[in-house]
Design a protein around this motif. Structure first.
Motif, PDB file in Angstrom:
ATOM      1  N   ALA A 122       0.757  -1.306   0.107  1.00 29.57           N
ATOM      2  CA  ALA A 122      -0.113  -0.070  -0.025  1.00 29.57           C
ATOM      3  C   ALA A 122       1.112   1.288   0.044  1.00 29.57           C
ATOM      4  N   PRO A 123       1.865   1.367   0.996  1.00 30.29           N
ATOM      5  CA  PRO A 123       2.787   2.441   0.608  1.00 30.29           C
ATOM      6  C   PRO A 123       3.431   2.578  -0.510  1.00 30.29           C
ATOM      7  N   LEU A 124       3.774   1.588  -1.238  1.00 29.17           N
ATOM      8  CA  LEU A 124       4.607   1.842  -2.663  1.00 29.17           C
ATOM      9  C   LEU A 124       3.607   2.442  -3.660  1.00 29.17           C
ATOM     10  N   PHE A 125       2.266   1.950  -3.465  1.00 28.87           N
ATOM     11  CA  PHE A 125       1.046   2.279  -4.422  1.00 28.87           C
ATOM     12  C   PHE A 125       0.850   3.907  -4.222  1.00 28.87           C
ATOM     13  N   ARG A 126       0.874   4.167  -2.899  1.00 24.70           N
ATOM     14  CA  ARG A 126       0.873   5.824  -2.813  1.00 24.70           C
ATOM     15  C   ARG A 126       1.977   6.793  -3.222  1.00 24.70           C
ATOM     16  N   ILE A 127       3.143   6.085  -3.001  1.00 20.11           N
ATOM     17  CA  ILE A 127       4.368   6.606  -3.367  1.00 20.11           C
ATOM     18  C   ILE A 127       4.254   6.980  -4.913  1.00 20.11           C
ATOM     19  N   GLY A 128       4.092   5.892  -5.746  1.00 19.08           N
ATOM     20  CA  GLY A 128       3.697   5.831  -7.086  1.00 19.08           C
ATOM     21  C   GLY A 128       2.760   6.872  -7.474  1.00 19.08           C
ATOM     22  N   ALA A 129       1.787   7.132  -6.953  1.00 23.88           N
ATOM     23  CA  ALA A 129       0.556   7.735  -7.431  1.00 23.88           C
ATOM     24  C   ALA A 129       0.909   9.260  -6.891  1.00 23.88           C
TER      25      ALA A 129
END
Length: 384
Positions: A67-74
């Motif tokens: 989930a953190p990596l998804f938010r960082i990518g967004a």
């Protein structure tokens, strides 16, 4: 000493930058790589939600590994603030990049619940259905006739949800009166529909609508699409067409539409009427007589009487020569196309054959045998 310390600090900084670059490259590759999801899911993004909630929901459903990596990518792609409410069908193997693009691009929801208002020739039905992501098929939740019945609780419930989708679907052969009356019964639409559109002016098709859409606007969409279809069909006409104008094509297409519901027969039926017009014969088709009785306002609901077959109306093709003055329904594109591209046959008669289709004939003697066979089938059905 200071020179040595500066050299060591520079080395450490270079290593840190190198490692940071590696982490960034790894993160970017993970963000774009195929995701872990092995079965499609329906992701619902509520109004007022944020990327943190969405990322955690995706992780809980196994759609993303982090989930953190998804938010960082967004955040890196500057899409955090572009989140759109709706229901999204996330396919197996979807990458974090693809999911981010899907939930920020917006547009119509691609899964979840939809209400379809089906305007048919004999009835109007509102159907509540939900897409099952596992099978990519809709499951019916409720159905009722809005013109005649009170809305069930399931309809009322999903009617108030922000991501419910709505469509109005017209069947081929419905009349303009039927369409207008159906639109009046749809509680998501607003406003008076205005004057009844000309018969044949509305395109049978499926139309996406939203709560608060005006009935006038929905009818305008239907008219625009029918104009486009009429122009396309007329542009593709063959030299064998008996009709001489788009208006005549529309009238003949409406008769074809009412005479057969079998797709493969449309051009054959068109050939019968084309041959009759070319030979100066009357069309003698029951649907035109029925229209003269009902004016398109509802279904006759019984057989034609002999007095009605003999009664002179502008639409009674047993009495008048040639085509009636107006269409008798709203035809689909296939019937428009058939009207100007009929099969090359010598048929001038047809009658029901008991299978849902018709038996065609070139001579009266052959036609009489087909009629006798049909009457025998009718008698057997009535006795059972």
């Amino acid at each position: 000493m200071w020179r040595s310390l500066a050299s060591n600090m520079l080395t450490i900084l270079m290593v840190a930058l190198f490692l940071l670059g590696g982490v960034i490259l790894w993160g970017k590759s993970q963000y774009s790589a195929d995701g872990p999801l092995d079965a499609a899911i329906c992701l619902r993004v509520e109004r007022g939600s944020n990327m943190t909630r969405v990322s955690e929901e995706l992780a809980d459903q196994g759609a993303v590994q982090s989930a953190p990596l998804f938010r960082i990518g967004a955040k890196y792609t500057e899409k955090v603030s572009q989140l759109k409410a709706g229901s999204y069908l996330v396919m197996p193997g979807a990458s974090m990049s693809e999911i981010t693009d899907q939930i920020t691009r917006g547009g119509a929801s691609t899964c979840g619940t939809e209400i379809v208002y089906r305007v048919g020739v004999t009835r109007v039905v509102a159907e509540v259905r939900e897409l099952d992501p596992a099978t990519n098929r809709f499951v019916e939740r409720a159905e009722f006739q809005p013109v005649l019945e009170a809305a069930p609780a399931e309809y009322t419930r999903v009617r108030g949800e922000a991501d419910t989708r709505y469509r109005v679907t017209l069947a081929e052969g419905v009349t303009s009166w039927q369409v207008v009356e159906a639109l009046k019964a749809m509680d998501i639409l607003i406003g008076d529909p205005g004057p009844r559109p000309d018969e044949g002016a509305l395109a049978p098709d499926s139309y996406e609508v939203r709560p608060g859409t005006s009935r006038v606007d929905v009818l305008a969409q239907m008219k625009t699409r029918q104009v486009e279809r009429i122009e396309a069909a007329w542009a593709s006409r063959s030299p064998n067409a008996a009709v001489t104008s788009p208006e005549e094509m529309l009238i003949l297409a409406s008769i074809i539409e009412k005479e057969t519901g079998v797709a493969r027969e449309r051009r054959q039926v068109a050939s019968v009427f084309t041959n009759r017009i070319n030979r100066g014969m009357r069309l003698q088709t029951d649907p035109t007589v029925i229209y003269g009785v009902t004016k398109g306002e509802g279904v006759l609901g019984r057989g034609l009487r002999q007095s009605e077959l003999r009664r002179a109306t502008p639409w009674n093709t047993y009495v008048i020569d040639g085509l009636p003055p107006t269409p008798i329904a709203n035809p689909g594109f296939a019937s428009l196309d058939a009207a100007v591209n009929p099969d090359d046959t010598d048929y001038i008669f047809f009658v029901a054959d008991g299978t849902g289709g018709h038996a065609f004939a070139e001579t009266l003697a052959e036609h009489n045998r087909n009629v006798a066979n049909w009457r025998r089938i009718e008698a057997e059905r009535n006795n059972n």
